[in-house]
Structure formats: structure tokens, C-alpha cells
Design a protein around this motif. Structure first.
Motif, PDB file in Angstrom:
ATOM      1  N   LEU A 211       0.683  -1.299  -0.318  1.00 23.97           N
ATOM      2  CA  LEU A 211      -0.141  -0.121  -0.050  1.00 23.97           C
ATOM      3  C   LEU A 211       1.160   1.009  -0.124  1.00 23.97           C
ATOM      4  CD1 LEU A 211      -2.786   1.278   0.233  1.00 23.97           C
ATOM      5  CD2 LEU A 211      -2.169   1.547   2.880  1.00 23.97           C
ATOM      6  N   PHE A 212       0.586   2.317  -0.773  1.00 23.37           N
ATOM      7  CA  PHE A 212       1.006   3.630  -0.852  1.00 23.37           C
ATOM      8  C   PHE A 212       0.474   4.590  -0.433  1.00 23.37           C
ATOM      9  CE2 PHE A 212       2.252   7.460  -2.461  1.00 23.37           C
ATOM     10  CZ  PHE A 212       3.009   7.841  -2.142  1.00 23.37           C
ATOM     11  N   VAL A 213       0.260   5.291   0.390  1.00 23.65           N
ATOM     12  CA  VAL A 213      -0.426   6.869   0.954  1.00 23.65           C
ATOM     13  C   VAL A 213      -0.079   8.185   0.817  1.00 23.65           C
ATOM     14  CG1 VAL A 213      -2.186   7.461   2.469  1.00 23.65           C
ATOM     15  CG2 VAL A 213      -1.983   4.454   1.945  1.00 23.65           C
ATOM     16  N   GLY A 214      -0.608   8.683  -0.306  1.00 24.90           N
ATOM     17  CA  GLY A 214      -0.092  10.665   0.211  1.00 24.90           C
ATOM     18  C   GLY A 214      -0.696  10.534  -1.662  1.00 24.90           C
ATOM     19  N   MET A 237       3.848  -9.005  -5.649  1.00 21.49           N
ATOM     20  CA  MET A 237       3.870  -8.319  -4.950  1.00 21.49           C
ATOM     21  C   MET A 237       2.029  -6.819  -5.610  1.00 21.49           C
ATOM     22  SD  MET A 237       5.312  -4.721  -3.814  1.00 21.49           S
ATOM     23  CE  MET A 237       4.107  -3.179  -3.738  1.00 21.49           C
ATOM     24  N   GLN A 238       1.209  -6.802  -5.272  1.00 17.54           N
ATOM     25  CA  GLN A 238       0.255  -6.463  -6.057  1.00 17.54           C
ATOM     26  C   GLN A 238       0.221  -4.645  -4.878  1.00 17.54           C
ATOM     27  OE1 GLN A 238      -1.049  -8.124  -8.316  1.00 17.54           O
ATOM     28  NE2 GLN A 238      -2.291  -6.316  -8.401  1.00 17.54           N
ATOM     29  N   LEU A 239       0.199  -3.654  -5.596  1.00 20.01           N
ATOM     30  CA  LEU A 239       0.192  -2.249  -5.308  1.00 20.01           C
ATOM     31  C   LEU A 239      -1.187  -1.542  -4.969  1.00 20.01           C
ATOM     32  CD1 LEU A 239       1.852  -0.030  -4.088  1.00 20.01           C
ATOM     33  CD2 LEU A 239       2.796   0.778  -5.683  1.00 20.01           C
ATOM     34  N   THR A 240      -1.252  -0.794  -3.969  1.00 17.30           N
ATOM     35  CA  THR A 240      -2.772   0.001  -4.434  1.00 17.30           C
ATOM     36  C   THR A 240      -2.146   1.285  -3.397  1.00 17.30           C
ATOM     37  OG1 THR A 240      -4.184  -1.714  -3.443  1.00 17.30           O
ATOM     38  CG2 THR A 240      -4.985   0.288  -3.018  1.00 17.30           C
ATOM     39  N   VAL A 241      -2.813   2.121  -4.258  1.00 17.82           N
ATOM     40  CA  VAL A 241      -2.162   3.704  -4.008  1.00 17.82           C
ATOM     41  C   VAL A 241      -3.564   4.588  -3.679  1.00 17.82           C
ATOM     42  CG1 VAL A 241      -1.169   5.773  -5.154  1.00 17.82           C
ATOM     43  CG2 VAL A 241       0.438   3.105  -6.087  1.00 17.82           C
ATOM     44  N   VAL A 242      -3.262   4.674  -2.551  1.00 15.80           N
ATOM     45  CA  VAL A 242      -4.319   6.278  -2.142  1.00 15.80           C
ATOM     46  C   VAL A 242      -4.558   6.666  -2.044  1.00 15.80           C
ATOM     47  CG1 VAL A 242      -6.307   6.140  -0.453  1.00 15.80           C
ATOM     48  CG2 VAL A 242      -5.404   3.622  -1.094  1.00 15.80           C
ATOM     49  N   SER A 267      -9.927   1.191   5.604  1.00 17.57           N
ATOM     50  CA  SER A 267     -10.357  -0.493   5.128  1.00 17.57           C
ATOM     51  C   SER A 267      -8.713  -0.740   4.343  1.00 17.57           C
ATOM     52  CB  SER A 267     -11.261   0.242   4.368  1.00 17.57           C
ATOM     53  OG  SER A 267     -11.591   0.450   2.913  1.00 17.57           O
ATOM     54  N   PHE A 268      -8.135   0.795   3.857  1.00 21.01           N
ATOM     55  CA  PHE A 268      -7.102  -0.056   3.041  1.00 21.01           C
ATOM     56  C   PHE A 268      -6.033  -0.600   3.804  1.00 21.01           C
ATOM     57  CE2 PHE A 268      -9.963   3.135   0.202  1.00 21.01           C
ATOM     58  CZ  PHE A 268      -8.975   2.672  -1.832  1.00 21.01           C
ATOM     59  N   TYR A 269      -5.361   0.766   5.086  1.00 16.90           N
ATOM     60  CA  TYR A 269      -4.869   0.428   5.407  1.00 16.90           C
ATOM     61  C   TYR A 269      -4.457  -1.851   6.116  1.00 16.90           C
ATOM     62  CZ  TYR A 269      -2.145   4.303   6.109  1.00 16.90           C
ATOM     63  OH  TYR A 269      -1.183   5.876   5.727  1.00 16.90           O
ATOM     64  N   ILE A 270      -6.034  -1.532   7.017  1.00 18.42           N
ATOM     65  CA  ILE A 270      -6.218  -2.769   7.398  1.00 18.42           C
ATOM     66  C   ILE A 270      -6.044  -4.241   6.471  1.00 18.42           C
ATOM     67  CG2 ILE A 270      -8.727  -4.718   7.782  1.00 18.42           C
ATOM     68  CD1 ILE A 270      -9.391  -1.208   9.461  1.00 18.42           C
ATOM     69  N   ASP A 271      -6.344  -3.822   4.482  1.00 23.38           N
ATOM     70  CA  ASP A 271      -6.264  -5.147   3.344  1.00 23.38           C
ATOM     71  C   ASP A 271      -5.009  -4.979   3.064  1.00 23.38           C
ATOM     72  OD1 ASP A 271      -7.625  -7.117   1.864  1.00 23.38           O
ATOM     73  OD2 ASP A 271      -7.031  -6.047   0.895  1.00 23.38           O
ATOM     74  N   ALA A 272      -3.786  -4.159   4.085  1.00 18.15           N
ATOM     75  CA  ALA A 272      -2.386  -3.939   3.262  1.00 18.15           C
ATOM     76  C   ALA A 272      -1.596  -5.177   4.274  1.00 18.15           C
ATOM     77  CB  ALA A 272      -2.203  -2.949   3.298  1.00 18.15           C
ATOM     78  N   TYR A 295      -1.622   1.386  12.328  1.00 20.62           N
ATOM     79  CA  TYR A 295      -2.484   0.249  11.918  1.00 20.62           C
ATOM     80  C   TYR A 295      -1.797  -1.179  11.938  1.00 20.62           C
ATOM     81  CZ  TYR A 295      -6.299   3.102  10.167  1.00 20.62           C
ATOM     82  OH  TYR A 295      -7.479   3.727   9.981  1.00 20.62           O
ATOM     83  N   GLY A 296       0.034  -0.759  12.603  1.00 17.75           N
ATOM     84  CA  GLY A 296       0.596  -2.270  12.420  1.00 17.75           C
ATOM     85  C   GLY A 296       1.136  -2.870  11.939  1.00 17.75           C
TER      86      GLY A 296
END
Length: 362
Positions: A211-214, A237-242, A267-272, A295-296
Motif C-alpha cells: 500500500l502507498f498512501v499520499g 506483490m500487488q500495489l494499491t495507491v490511495v 479499510s486500505f490499511y487494514i487490508d494491506a 495500523y501495525g
């Protein structure tokens, strides 16, 4: 609570989808927690924006913004706005004004020359170096802001009673540029919003979920593009960008999914399985690192991403593309890490910063 009053001046408090906005809300919450909700009044500045405007209105807004810059005003300040703020201070007799930016130095000077109110200024970063960084990384028009930025930061450092910065690097830059030492280092912190959420602790599988958040910001964009081009093809890996504006990346890659301007990132953090932070430039501290800790999550990032943070459990500093590839391919264990979350609660939850700010406002 204490019987002292404050005017909180900010252009950021409605921008909670950006790191700066999150930090501004943290600053406001700290002030309200120390002084009490009824003793803190908010004055929201209107920062320059193109959002939701027609082409001709955008051109007119740009011309107005350029005129303000030539006059030395920035970050929502104008001669009239500053006059209104000073008049409000005189009428209500605030003990403190908290100016949530280094870019309102003309306002700081006006307050200090026309009132006896104490002024606290918060440096989100050393803006002079940020502008130069933007210019060097392919944003030539950003240099048009430089004169107004330097002028305002100089006046902030000259006239403010107290200056607050996020980390030692910013403190050193401020001292180097403006010959003023910071009065308080106040690292980024977040209100714990995870305590009531159930986070599934599952084994990291295949493909791994990164996961990338920014937001669409030069430091994020440049690093993320390099990561997708040079690292992602060599990892399982699969990458989710939010992030706000991230659809503008226009990336056509089956391993990348982009979400733009979502209401909640929980939900994105929890799923990552883990969080990546391939940030190559910027200033201040990166809010996304504290969020990932909350989110640990394991964190894989550049040295720039971890600026201002002490060594975080289950975090990996990568200086080369091969470092990223090797680290991500070797990740194992679980998607939730208690030691990371406990470290967040002990060092980067907002309540841990209350006593530090009390040193100034009490």
C-alpha cells in the motif's frame, strides 16, 4: 483546563486528505486539549486553489495570486485579511495567536507591532528548501514563489515569540537560513482512530499486498513512479495507491490499482500486508509513516520517508532499487504487528505530545 485564550490561524484545517492538513488538525487538537475548546477560536485562511473553477476564472485567480506574491503575501494572507485578524486580536484580547505556517510572516510582524499578544509559529517544513526542491525536480514555475517564501519565513523568525518545527533537520535548516533556533521540536502525532476497529491478523501471502498512501505531490510522485518502473516488476506483490489527485499518474499496470480522494483510508490499511514509502524528496515528517504504525503495519521506505522518526520496529530503510526488491521479496510473517502499534501508542499518539506544547502555552 486553563483560563488562557488563543486564536488559531491556518489555511490547512480543511485539507485532511493531505499530510499538511492532518498535521494542522493535530496542532489544533493539541491546543484545544490544553486550553479547552471554548478558549480556542479558529480563523481559516483561504489558500490559493484551482479546484472547481472555469478556465477564465483560473487565469484570473492565477493573476491575483501572482500579484499577492509580488506584494510578499502568501498562504492566504492579504493586507485586508491581516488587518481583520489584528483587529480581532485587539477586540478579544487573545493571550496567544498560533499561526500554523511559516509563510505568514507579514502577519506575524503586524501582530507583534500592533498588539502585545504572543505569537507561536509552526514550521511544517523549511519552505525555502521545499520550493528549491520542487524547482530542481521539474517544477520550474515553483521558483516564482521563492521571494515571497523567503521574505515571510525571515519575518516569522524575526518576530515570532516561539517557533515550532517537526524534526532536527528542519531545525538545522531554519537556523542555517534564518539564524534562528527553534524553540520546540514537536514531531508528528496522530489521534488513535484504530482502537475500536478489528484488524485481522493474517499471514502475508502471495501475491503480497503493498500500500502507498499520499497525495499528488512532487516528492510522492517522483518516488512512486521510480518504484513502479524499477522495483515492482521484480517483486511478487500487488500495489494499491490511495491519495488525492493520484489518478493523474495515468499508470497502466496490472499490478497497480489507484484510488483517488477516498473518504476513509482505514479499510486500505487494514487490508494491506505492508506499506511502502519510496519518497525521494520533501521536508518535515511524513504522516503516512505514523498512520502505518497506527495500523501495525510493516513499513518499507527510503531514508527520506523516515526523517524525524526514531528507529521503528519492523521497518526497513532502502537506499537502492535492489534494497527494495530484496526486502519486499523476503517479507514474511503477519500483516499486523503488535510491536509497531505499541510503538505508535507510546511515542506518536497525540496525547503523548500534550506536555511538550504545554511548555509554551502555559
Amino acid at each position: 483546563m486553563y483560563n488562557r485564550t488563543m486564536l488559531f490561524v491556518s489555511s490547512n484545517i480543511s485539507s485532511t486528505q493531505t499530510g499538511g492538513g492532518v498535521c494542522s488538525m493535530r496542532n489544533l487538537e493539541l491546543c484545544e486539549k490544553i486550553l479547552g475548546l471554548d478558549n480556542v477560536e479558529i480563523y481559516a485562511l483561504n489558500a490559493f486553489s484551482f479546484m472547481g473553477k472555469s478556465f477564465f476564472v483560473k487565469i484570473l485567480s492565477l493573476l491575483k495570486a501572482m500579484f499577492k506574491l509580488l506584494m510578499g503575501y502568501s498562504n492566504g494572507s492579504t493586507w485586508n485579511t491581516d488587518k481583520k485578524i489584528v483587529q480581532l486580536i485587539k477586540e478579544k484580547g487573545f493571550d496567544f495567536v498560533f499561526i500554523d505556517s511559516s509563510l505568514n510572516g507579514l502577519l506575524v510582524k503586524r501582530i507583534k507591532t500592533e498588539t502585545t499578544t504572543q505569537v507561536i509559529c509552526f514550521f511544517h517544513n523549511c519552505e525555502k528548501n521545499m520550493v528549491i526542491g520542487q524547482w530542481k525536480t521539474g517544477s520550474p514555475l515553483s521558483i516564482l514563489r521563492l521571494w515571497a517564501v523567503i521574505k515571510n519565513e525571515k519575518k516569522t523568525c524575526k518576530y515570532a515569540d516561539y517557533i515550532i518545527a517537526l524534526n532536527k533537520r528542519d531545525n538545522n535548516l531554519i537556523e542555517k537560513n534564518y539564524k534562528r533556533k527553534v524553540d520546540l521540536l514537536l514531531p508528528i502525532s496522530l489521534k488513535d482512530t484504530v482502537k475500536d476497529k478489528k484488524i485481522e491478523n493474517r499471514k502475508i501471502g502471495s501475491p503480497k499486498k503493498g500500500l502507498f498512501v499520499g497525495s499528488y505531490f512532487f516528492g510522492n510522485v517522483d518516488g512512486l513512479k521510480m518504484f513502479i518502473h524499477n522495483v515492482l516488476p521484480h517483486t511478487d506483490m500487488q500495489l494499491t495507491v490511495v491519495g488525492k489527485g493520484m489518478k493523474k499518474l495515468n499508470i497502466d499496470n496490472s499490478k497497480v490499482t489507484i484510488y483517488d480522494g477516498v473518504k476513509s483510508i482505514a479499510s486500505f490499511y487494514i487490508d494491506a500486508d505492508f506499506v511502502i514509502a519510496p519518497i525521494v524528496s520533501g521536508g518535515g515528517m511524513k504522516v503516512k509513516i505514523a498512520e502505518a504504525m497506527m495500523y501495525g503495519k510493516k513499513i518499507v521506505g527510503t531514508p527520506e520517508a523516515f526523517q524525524g522518526y526514531e528507529k521503528i520496529p519492523c521497518s526497513y530503510i532502502c537506499e537502492t532499487y535492489s534494497d527494495f526488491v530484496e526486502t519486499i521479496n523476503s517479507l514474511s510473517g503477519f500483516s499486523y504487528n503488535t510491536c509497531v502499534r505499541e510503538y505508535f501508542l507510546s511515542d506518536y499518539e497525540t496525547n503523548t505530545q500534550v506536555d511538550s506544547l504545554k511548555k509554551i502555552v502555559l
